[in-house]
Design a protein around this motif. Structure first.
Motif, mmCIF file in Angstrom:
data_model
loop_
_atom_site.group_PDB
_atom_site.id
_atom_site.type_symbol
_atom_site.label_atom_id
_atom_site.label_comp_id
_atom_site.label_asym_id
_atom_site.label_seq_id
_atom_site.Cartn_x
_atom_site.Cartn_y
_atom_site.Cartn_z
ATOM 1 N N UNK A 70 0.839 -1.194 0.000
ATOM 2 C CA UNK A 70 0.000 0.000 0.000
ATOM 3 C C UNK A 70 0.873 1.243 0.000
ATOM 4 N N UNK A 71 0.259 2.395 -0.202
ATOM 5 C CA UNK A 71 0.998 3.659 -0.311
ATOM 6 C C UNK A 71 1.087 4.394 1.022
ATOM 7 N N UNK A 72 0.113 4.197 1.882
ATOM 8 C CA UNK A 72 0.065 4.968 3.127
ATOM 9 C C UNK A 72 0.614 4.169 4.302
ATOM 10 N N UNK A 73 -0.192 3.477 5.058
ATOM 11 C CA UNK A 73 0.288 2.750 6.232
ATOM 12 C C UNK A 73 1.466 1.829 5.968
ATOM 13 N N UNK A 74 1.426 0.991 4.919
ATOM 14 C CA UNK A 74 2.545 0.087 4.662
ATOM 15 C C UNK A 74 3.867 0.805 4.393
ATOM 16 N N UNK A 75 3.807 2.064 3.959
ATOM 17 C CA UNK A 75 5.024 2.839 3.740
ATOM 18 C C UNK A 75 5.278 3.832 4.872
ATOM 19 N N UNK A 76 4.577 3.652 5.988
ATOM 20 C CA UNK A 76 4.809 4.493 7.152
ATOM 21 C C UNK A 76 4.203 5.870 7.066
ATOM 22 N N UNK A 77 3.268 6.099 6.119
ATOM 23 C CA UNK A 77 2.581 7.390 6.045
ATOM 24 C C UNK A 77 1.377 7.363 6.976
ATOM 25 N N UNK A 78 1.195 8.432 7.690
ATOM 26 C CA UNK A 78 0.078 8.515 8.636
ATOM 27 C C UNK A 78 -0.766 9.734 8.333
ATOM 28 N N UNK A 79 -2.022 9.503 7.984
ATOM 29 C CA UNK A 79 -2.983 10.598 7.852
ATOM 30 C C UNK A 79 -3.906 10.528 9.076
ATOM 31 N N UNK A 80 -5.135 10.106 8.921
ATOM 32 C CA UNK A 80 -6.011 10.048 10.098
ATOM 33 C C UNK A 80 -5.848 8.757 10.886
ATOM 34 N N UNK A 81 -5.397 7.679 10.207
ATOM 35 C CA UNK A 81 -5.259 6.403 10.907
ATOM 36 C C UNK A 81 -3.875 6.277 11.538
ATOM 37 N N UNK A 82 -3.793 5.905 12.805
ATOM 38 C CA UNK A 82 -2.489 5.695 13.431
ATOM 39 C C UNK A 82 -1.834 4.418 12.903
ATOM 40 N N UNK A 83 -0.504 4.362 13.006
ATOM 41 C CA UNK A 83 0.269 3.225 12.513
ATOM 42 C C UNK A 83 0.450 2.170 13.596
ATOM 43 N N UNK A 84 0.491 0.903 13.181
ATOM 44 C CA UNK A 84 0.755 -0.184 14.130
ATOM 45 C C UNK A 84 2.143 -0.047 14.737
ATOM 46 N N UNK A 85 3.115 0.403 13.911
ATOM 47 C CA UNK A 85 4.483 0.625 14.393
ATOM 48 C C UNK A 85 4.972 1.967 13.872
ATOM 49 N N UNK A 86 4.865 3.032 14.674
ATOM 50 C CA UNK A 86 5.286 4.363 14.221
ATOM 51 C C UNK A 86 6.773 4.450 13.895
ATOM 52 N N UNK A 87 7.563 3.483 14.356
ATOM 53 C CA UNK A 87 9.015 3.509 14.126
ATOM 54 C C UNK A 87 9.454 2.597 12.988
ATOM 55 N N UNK A 88 8.507 2.088 12.222
ATOM 56 C CA UNK A 88 8.843 1.125 11.176
ATOM 57 C C UNK A 88 9.848 1.690 10.164
ATOM 58 N N UNK A 89 9.615 2.918 9.683
ATOM 59 C CA UNK A 89 10.512 3.467 8.670
ATOM 60 C C UNK A 89 11.930 3.643 9.194
ATOM 61 N N UNK A 90 12.064 4.088 10.445
ATOM 62 C CA UNK A 90 13.400 4.257 11.022
ATOM 63 C C UNK A 90 14.120 2.905 11.102
ATOM 64 N N UNK A 91 13.398 1.858 11.421
ATOM 65 C CA UNK A 91 13.988 0.521 11.457
ATOM 66 C C UNK A 91 14.434 0.085 10.064
ATOM 67 N N UNK A 92 13.607 0.355 9.077
ATOM 68 C CA UNK A 92 13.944 -0.034 7.700
ATOM 69 C C UNK A 92 15.154 0.751 7.212
ATOM 70 N N UNK A 93 15.194 2.041 7.515
ATOM 71 C CA UNK A 93 16.323 2.875 7.080
ATOM 72 C C UNK A 93 17.641 2.426 7.706
ATOM 73 N N UNK A 94 17.593 1.878 8.915
ATOM 74 C CA UNK A 94 18.821 1.498 9.626
ATOM 75 C C UNK A 94 19.266 0.065 9.327
#
Length: 293
Positions: free
Chosen positions: A206-230
């Motif tokens: 997906x484009x939003x939650x699966x890629x760590x984008x947050x609009x009105x819906x909160x993310x299951x793991x707000x730190x997912x992108x930082x983990x992926x980047x590291x």
């Protein structure tokens, strides 16, 4: 043992002899294929052709076959997502390797050469907006390849395990089951040349939650992108997000075709920057691929 017969419910052929979704006939498919997501980008690629042989459109799937500098090429739009890649890859393989009259596999296998040209989000400081990235490895968060036999034989299982541990997904019933796959090395080296970055691409479901984008819906793991980047694996890092490369590389490997994905970065998630006016610059990437395919 007799050849496998493909029933009408499995291989759906239209009344005019074309494949069900793409509406392409076997003789209209070239052995060199460029995939793009946007149907409008098909015309942009084909504008470089010296001649047009055929043009077909059905739903989001638009295809033009023609010649570029004596090379016969088909350019086809897939729409967005790995689910659409599943349709396109199975249908172009059928067009090349199944006899539509007998509904049996052809005696001689035809290897296809497939390059996807797309856009992506950069995940590292060295992948700013405008960077061209060739997916040397792709990781699928979509789960598509897990439905096919033989996935373990073609996947990088060590990479999968390392990423699961890094993200904390091991043993989590709600987490995706990623698969990691290499692009065809010869094709990736030829297409990337010396002016593209090669790295690991994550294909998201997906484009939003699966890629760590947050609009009105909160993310299951707000730190997912930082983990992926590291994440690091054998000196490589995850360079970009997109939504199709893993299905393309994985299905091509299982089918025996050569495939890779090249993308232009239009948003850098690390720098939190985006550029929607990228359409002119992507024509430069298209020309590079046409020259090298």
């Amino acid at each position: 043992m007799g050849k496998k017969f493909f029933e009408e419910s499995e291989l759906i052929i239209n009344a005019d002899g074309s494949i069900f979704h793409l509406h392409i006939k076997p003789e209209q498919l070239a052995h060199k294929i460029i995939l793009v997501g946007d149907p409008g980008r098909v015309s942009l690629v084909a504008s470089h052709f010296n001649e047009i042989e055929s043009e077909v459109e059905s739903r989001e799937f638009r295809s033009i076959t023609g010649r570029y500098n004596n090379k016969r090429i088909t350019v086809t739009s897939t729409g967005i997502g790995c689910d659409n890649i599943d349709i396109v890859m199975n249908e172009i393989d059928a067009l090349a390797n199944i006899d539509f009259n007998s509904r049996q596999e052809k005696e001689n296998f035809t290897e296809l050469e497939i390059v996807r040209i797309g856009t992506c989000g950069g995940l590292q400081p060295h992948t700013p907006i405008g960077t061209y990235i060739c997916s040397e490895k792709s990781i699928g968060f979509d789960g598509l390849l897990n439905f096919y036999a033989g996935r373990n034989a073609v996947c990088d299982l060590k990479l999968e395990r390392a990423l699961l541990n890094h993200l904390g997904w091991s043993g989590n019933m709600c987490a995706p089951a990623p698969y990691a796959i290499n692009s065809d090395k010869e094709l990736a080296d030829r297409i990337s040349g010396n002016d593209m970055i090669k790295g690991i691409t994550v294909a998201c479901g997906g484009f939003f939650g699966p890629q760590g984008r947050q609009l009105r819906l909160p993310l299951a793991d707000p730190n997912q992108n930082e983990k992926i980047e590291s994440f690091r694996y054998d000196g490589m890092c995850i360079t970009n997000f997109e939504m199709e490369s893993s299905a393309l590389a994985g299905l091509a490997r299982l089918m025996g075709h050569k495939a890779t994905t090249v993308c232009m970065v239009i948003a850098n998630r690390y720098a939190k920057e985006a550029n929607t006016g990228y359409k002119n610059k992507i024509d430069d990437l298209i020309t590079k691929v046409l020259d090298r395919i």
